[in-house]
Design an enzyme around this catalytic site. Structure first.
Site, mmCIF file in Angstrom:
data_model
loop_
_atom_site.group_PDB
_atom_site.id
_atom_site.type_symbol
_atom_site.label_atom_id
_atom_site.label_comp_id
_atom_site.label_asym_id
_atom_site.label_seq_id
_atom_site.Cartn_x
_atom_site.Cartn_y
_atom_site.Cartn_z
ATOM 1 N N GLU A 1 29.828 42.647 119.326
ATOM 2 C CA GLU A 1 29.405 42.120 120.616
ATOM 3 C C GLU A 1 30.151 42.742 121.794
ATOM 4 O OE1 GLU A 1 28.133 37.593 119.180
ATOM 5 O OE2 GLU A 1 29.587 37.872 120.778
ATOM 6 N N ASP B 1 26.802 35.392 112.884
ATOM 7 C CA ASP B 1 27.917 34.454 112.899
ATOM 8 C C ASP B 1 27.495 33.100 113.460
ATOM 9 O OD1 ASP B 1 27.717 35.107 115.570
ATOM 10 O OD2 ASP B 1 29.778 35.800 115.785
ATOM 11 N N SER B 2 26.243 32.999 113.905
ATOM 12 C CA SER B 2 25.677 31.695 114.246
ATOM 13 C C SER B 2 25.654 30.775 113.032
ATOM 14 C CB SER B 2 24.265 31.843 114.810
ATOM 15 O OG SER B 2 23.479 32.694 113.987
ATOM 16 N N LYS C 1 27.022 44.523 113.163
ATOM 17 C CA LYS C 1 26.793 44.223 114.578
ATOM 18 C C LYS C 1 28.085 43.741 115.222
ATOM 19 C CE LYS C 1 24.604 40.476 116.111
ATOM 20 N NZ LYS C 1 25.570 39.966 117.146
ATOM 21 N N GLU D 1 20.531 39.719 124.675
ATOM 22 C CA GLU D 1 20.272 38.279 124.570
ATOM 23 C C GLU D 1 20.378 37.574 125.920
ATOM 24 O OE1 GLU D 1 21.930 34.314 122.172
ATOM 25 O OE2 GLU D 1 22.645 36.309 121.627
ATOM 26 N N ASP E 1 27.108 40.575 110.702
ATOM 27 C CA ASP E 1 27.705 40.272 111.998
ATOM 28 C C ASP E 1 29.217 40.176 111.836
ATOM 29 O OD1 ASP E 1 27.400 39.805 114.684
ATOM 30 O OD2 ASP E 1 26.515 37.815 114.480
#
Length: 285
Positions: free
Chosen positions: A118, A47-48, A116, A185, A86
């Site tokens: 978070e 999602d970056s 993925k 991260e 993501d």
């Protein structure tokens, strides 16, 4: 002959053998072709993309539909690497049902091998629900960009013993929930070193030291394409943005000077056809 597509079992075998896992974040079909040819093991459509290719100020605004469009483009460029989708902010947190529904879309509509999500906390329940629905999950702890504001901004996490212990607890909870891998991260290397003996699943680091089972970087960061602020853990292996700006600048100068296009950049009619065209035009008038 093209190698067969990798499986999650292959990544587990790499962990057991001590072979590093190479993961890259990419967002489009040309990027997918590049990382495929380079021989990476996993590709994350992160999602970056919100900031890197869509121009948003953070990862928060990107939608499921936008992420699915990018992920489908990457899927069409991959053969061997595993594809990870993501799940964007707001697409899984509210309930197990929402999490499963979104994950199913990424598998069914975009061809993802894994999804993925978070954080720890309630995300552990979401991970367990998605796994129970038959979809492999990658957890993500440490600096989690979707909730960076709550973490005090884009900064390293787990710097105190208490904060590091909370991260380790989250990692173990995600592992126990059935996650196939874990991304960690922006945490001190000491935390990763102490975590690794506790993990049965592969751990992919980004700014988390060298003890993880593999590493991930964003393609646009490692190639020097993205001109936004770079995190401390980013290493630039090329400077393609400067090359691209120079190339486009030279093109603009040649267009303005008349040097481009030259004769070799165009097409000509077969001999005699131009004269016939003139005759036809003359008759028509």
């Amino acid at each position: 002959m093209t190698e067969r597509p990798l499986t999650i079992g292959d990544l587990a075998a790499k962990k057991q053998a001590g072979d590093a896992i190479v993961m890259v974040t990419a967002y489009d079909h040309p990027g997918a072709q590049i990382v495929e040819e380079a021989g990476v093991d996993m590709v994350l459509v992160g999602d970056s993309a919100a900031m890197t290719v869509l121009g948003y100020p953070s990862t928060v605004p990107v939608t499921v539909d936008e992420m699915l469009m990018l992920t489908r483009a990457v899927r069409r460029g991959l053969i061997r690497p595993l594809l990870v989708g993501d799940l964007p902010f707001g697409s899984y947190e509210a309930s197990d049902a929402l999490a499963v529904e979104t994950a199913q879309r990424f598998v069914k509509e975009a061809g993802c091998d894994l999804v993925k999500i978070e954080r720890g906390g309630t995300t552990v329940d979401r991970a367990r629900a998605i796994v129970a629905a038959g979809i492999p999950v990658i957890g993500h702890i440490g600096l989690t960009p979707q909730t960076a504001t709550a973490l005090g901004g884009y900064r390293a996490q787990g710097r105190s013993a208490e904060a590091a212990l909370a991260l380790i607890d989250d990692a173990l909870a995600l592992q126990d929930a059935g996650c196939s891998l874990l991304v960690i991260e922006a945490v001190p290397a000491e935390v990763t070193e102490l975590l690794m003996p506790l993990m049965r699943i592969p751990v992919i680091g980004i700014g988390a030291g060298a003890d993880a089972d593999g590493q991930v970087l964003v393609l646009h960061d490692l190639l020097g394409i993205y001109d936004g602020p770079a995190a401390r853990f980013v290493k630039r292996y090329a400077d393609l943005r400067s090359v691209a700006v120079a190339g486009v600048g030279e093109y603009a100068r040649e267009v303005r000077s008349g040097a481009y296009p030259a004769a070799e950049h165009g097409y000509r009619m077969p001999e005699g056809e131009a004269a016939r065209l003139q005759e036809l035009l003359a008759k028509g008038r």
